[in-house]
Design a protein around this motif. Structure first.
Motif, PDB file in Angstrom:
ATOM      1  N   VAL A 266      54.748  35.736  49.412  1.00 57.57           N
ATOM      2  CA  VAL A 266      53.550  34.984  49.043  1.00 57.57           C
ATOM      3  C   VAL A 266      52.619  34.871  50.241  1.00 57.57           C
ATOM      4  N   ASN A 267      51.381  34.446  49.966  1.00 59.07           N
ATOM      5  CA  ASN A 267      50.353  34.398  51.010  1.00 59.07           C
ATOM      6  C   ASN A 267      49.962  32.984  51.402  1.00 59.07           C
ATOM      7  N   PHE A 268      50.834  32.017  51.166  1.00 52.67           N
ATOM      8  CA  PHE A 268      50.542  30.643  51.568  1.00 52.67           C
ATOM      9  C   PHE A 268      51.686  30.127  52.432  1.00 52.67           C
ATOM     10  N   PRO A 269      51.416  29.126  53.285  1.00 53.10           N
ATOM     11  CA  PRO A 269      52.442  28.630  54.219  1.00 53.10           C
ATOM     12  C   PRO A 269      53.469  27.765  53.524  1.00 53.10           C
ATOM     13  N   GLN A 270      54.544  27.464  54.232  1.00 54.74           N
ATOM     14  CA  GLN A 270      55.607  26.627  53.701  1.00 54.74           C
ATOM     15  C   GLN A 270      55.390  25.147  54.009  1.00 54.74           C
ATOM     16  N   SER A 271      54.414  24.851  54.832  1.00 57.24           N
ATOM     17  CA  SER A 271      53.992  23.458  55.071  1.00 57.24           C
ATOM     18  C   SER A 271      52.541  23.492  55.515  1.00 57.24           C
ATOM     19  N   TRP A 272      51.811  22.424  55.187  1.00 61.87           N
ATOM     20  CA  TRP A 272      50.392  22.386  55.529  1.00 61.87           C
ATOM     21  C   TRP A 272      49.892  20.953  55.425  1.00 61.87           C
ATOM     22  N   TYR A 273      48.754  20.704  56.076  1.00 64.53           N
ATOM     23  CA  TYR A 273      48.079  19.429  55.970  1.00 64.53           C
ATOM     24  C   TYR A 273      47.069  19.483  54.823  1.00 64.53           C
ATOM     25  N   ALA A 274      46.860  18.331  54.202  1.00 63.48           N
ATOM     26  CA  ALA A 274      45.942  18.255  53.065  1.00 63.48           C
ATOM     27  C   ALA A 274      44.589  18.844  53.431  1.00 63.48           C
ATOM     28  N   GLY A 275      44.110  19.756  52.572  1.00 62.83           N
ATOM     29  CA  GLY A 275      42.818  20.388  52.789  1.00 62.83           C
ATOM     30  C   GLY A 275      42.872  21.685  53.563  1.00 62.83           C
ATOM     31  N   ASP A 276      44.070  22.037  54.069  1.00 62.23           N
ATOM     32  CA  ASP A 276      44.186  23.241  54.909  1.00 62.23           C
ATOM     33  C   ASP A 276      44.708  24.460  54.158  1.00 62.23           C
ATOM     34  N   ILE A 277      44.842  24.390  52.834  1.00 62.04           N
ATOM     35  CA  ILE A 277      45.408  25.511  52.080  1.00 62.04           C
ATOM     36  C   ILE A 277      44.427  25.986  51.026  1.00 62.04           C
ATOM     37  N   ASP A 278      44.436  27.271  50.786  1.00 62.35           N
ATOM     38  CA  ASP A 278      43.642  27.853  49.704  1.00 62.35           C
ATOM     39  C   ASP A 278      44.478  27.786  48.419  1.00 62.35           C
ATOM     40  N   LYS A 279      44.092  26.889  47.511  1.00 61.15           N
ATOM     41  CA  LYS A 279      44.885  26.690  46.289  1.00 61.15           C
ATOM     42  C   LYS A 279      44.991  27.955  45.450  1.00 61.15           C
ATOM     43  N   ASN A 280      43.971  28.803  45.510  1.00 62.00           N
ATOM     44  CA  ASN A 280      43.994  30.027  44.704  1.00 62.00           C
ATOM     45  C   ASN A 280      45.151  30.936  45.087  1.00 62.00           C
ATOM     46  N   LEU A 281      45.539  30.902  46.363  1.00 64.24           N
ATOM     47  CA  LEU A 281      46.681  31.718  46.790  1.00 64.24           C
ATOM     48  C   LEU A 281      47.958  31.264  46.100  1.00 64.24           C
ATOM     49  N   VAL A 282      48.069  29.953  45.877  1.00 64.53           N
ATOM     50  CA  VAL A 282      49.234  29.426  45.162  1.00 64.53           C
ATOM     51  C   VAL A 282      49.157  29.801  43.687  1.00 64.53           C
ATOM     52  N   TYR A 283      47.982  29.625  43.085  1.00 65.47           N
ATOM     53  CA  TYR A 283      47.834  29.903  41.654  1.00 65.47           C
ATOM     54  C   TYR A 283      48.089  31.381  41.339  1.00 65.47           C
ATOM     55  N   GLU A 284      47.721  32.253  42.251  1.00 68.83           N
ATOM     56  CA  GLU A 284      47.906  33.690  42.015  1.00 68.83           C
ATOM     57  C   GLU A 284      49.362  34.114  42.032  1.00 68.83           C
ATOM     58  N   SER A 285      50.253  33.265  42.523  1.00 67.01           N
ATOM     59  CA  SER A 285      51.669  33.636  42.628  1.00 67.01           C
ATOM     60  C   SER A 285      52.452  33.335  41.358  1.00 67.01           C
ATOM     61  N   ARG A 286      51.802  32.795  40.333  1.00 71.05           N
ATOM     62  CA  ARG A 286      52.511  32.370  39.121  1.00 71.05           C
ATOM     63  C   ARG A 286      53.157  33.561  38.418  1.00 71.05           C
TER      64      ARG A 286
END
Length: 455
Positions: A266-286
């Motif tokens: 996947v293209n998102f980190p395993q931990s992050w601070y609020a506001g520091d992640i691109d939500k679309n990267l999570v949604y694309e992994s479904r």
């Protein structure tokens, strides 16, 4: 025979052929209306299906769990030439180091009117482990981690589908989930379960839920190592999303499948601070599975209608050749009745398939129209050979269409070979016909039974 007589004969033949062509095209109009009716019935079925599925739970997905830890810190800033200390709040999110999902899905049916809507009930077990949590990044002065306010968030697409109170087991203790109005960085409507104890050292978690839904069940690979196993009694699923299963078995008894993936997929980190992640990267992994009928009765009728021109033109061609060969003229109205008889096949197919199995509907519709046209043909055709030839042509057309509908993957091949065969039959059947001597005639030959009656 003079040239003028031959010209009149050929002209009469051309006029008759032109009239029949126009008539065949006109008969396609009621068939087009059957297509319009088909679209209306599909739309009604779709609205009914969507309504029942949404009332049952809808297209479901499961996101999480995600561990949310709030914190606050201070920063000294200059305002109006004065140093002011301001308090800032934030949340850090952690994904589990191990996430295992086990789901057993049972298909159920609900009926509304004449429609049968496929749904499912799913028993899901979610368990795994969080490693020790880290706050090494420098966010400001006087960093205060609010461990006592830490919580686990999960999200399901529709809580209507939850059939029991949702509980979290964390390191041996149990707590209930609630609707988390404070939100989550990647979830639009999260459920939250407070941990109470300090989760800094990590811990084991377990969540059991019974979930109802329809059409699809999907997941998000939120974890360093993610494993999913699926068992279902659905025998025609479709795997969807970013990841296909590593192994699967599909047969008449149902489906078993398993997935495994990691943080490197996947293209998102395993931990992050609020506001520091691109939500679309999570949604694309479904990813997940769809529990829908691959081919329903409306789709089959739609495919059958693509061959409608054959069911109009081929009987017209056969009758026209019988006129020429047997020198027995047919009236345009008689062509019209036979053409409308073939058009009724598609209306009957659509109507019956809403109440009966599609192939039973196909057989009854084909049998009914074939017998109707055959008995009408016995009254207008000159001999038994021509009557049986018309019946044989209809049986051949229905068998040809049946094979095309049975095999979607080879429909083009079957269709091409069928058309080639029909065209070849016409060419071979008329190869010895002297078209120079062919024409329309004034007096028809009498049928054998008519001659006997006169005597």
């Amino acid at each position: 025979m003079t040239i003028e007589d031959k010209t009149k004969k050929h002209l009469g033949l051309l006029i008759k052929a032109s009239i029949l062509l126009v008539l065949a095209l006109l008969i396609l109009i009621p068939i087009y209306n059957v297509k319009r009716l088909l679209r209306e019935r599909e739309e009604r079925a779709s609205r009914t299906t969507s309504q029942v599925i949404n009332q049952w739970g809808g297209r479901q997905y499961i996101m999480g769990p995600v561990l949310a830890v709030p914190f606050r810190f201070t920063r000294d800033i200059e305002e109006d030439k004065k140093i002011v200390t301001k308090i800032y709040k934030g949340v850090k999110y952690f994904l589990p180091s191990e996430l295992v999902l086990d789901t057993d899905t049972e298909s159920v049916e609900r009926h509304k009117g004449i429609f049968t809507i496929p749904l499912y009930k799913s028993q899901l077990g979610i368990h795994g482990h969080f490693d020790k949590l880290s706050f090494q990044e420098n966010r400001g002065d006087n960093l205060q981690i609010l461990w006592d306010q830490a919580k686990i968030n999960i999200e399901v697409a529709s809580t209507i589908g939850l059939s029991q109170t949702l509980k979290l087991q964390w390191n041996g203790s149990t707590t209930e989930f609630f609707r988390d109005l404070s939100g989550n960085d990647i979830m639009s409507d999260p459920l939250g379960a407070p941990l109470g104890a300090n989760p800094r050292e990590g811990g084991d978690f377990s969540i059991d839920l019974n979930l109802k839904g329809g059409e699809s069940l999907e997941f998000y690979p939120l974890g360093k190592e993610v494993k999913l196993s699926l068992n279902s009694d659905w025998s025609s699923p479709q795997f969807t999303g970013t990841f296909l299963p590593d192994d699967y078995v599909i047969n008449e008894k149902g489906t078993t499948a398993s997935w495994s993936m990691g943080a490197y997929n996947v293209n998102f980190p395993q931990s992050w601070y609020a506001g520091d992640i691109d939500k679309n990267l999570v949604y694309e992994s479904r990813f997940g599975v769809e529990f829908t009928e691959v081919i329903d009765q409306y789709f089959q009728v739609h495919r059958a209608l693509k061959y409608a021109f054959l069911f109009v033109f081929m009987p017209f061609i056969a009758l026209f050749l019988m006129e020429i060969i047997f020198k027995h003229p047919l009236h345009t109205v008689q062509y019209l009745f036979i053409g409308l008889g073939t058009a009724f096949f598609f209306l009957l197919l659509l109507t019956l398939s809403e109440h009966l199995d599609f192939w039973l509907s196909y057989g009854l519709s084909g049998l009914g129209t074939s017998l109707l046209i055959y008995f009408y043909g016995r009254a207008i055709l000159p001999n038994q050979a021509s009557q049986l030839s018309l019946l044989g042509l209809l049986i051949l057309l229905y068998a040809y269409l049946f094979l095309s509908l049975q095999s979607e993957d080879y429909a083009l091949l079957i269709g091409s070979l069928g058309l080639f065969g029909l065209f070849s039959a016409v060419m071979i059947g008329t190869r010895k016909l002297d078209w120079n001597e062919v024409g329309m005639y004034a007096q028809p030959h009498k049928r054998k039974d008519e001659t006997e009656e006169e005597e």
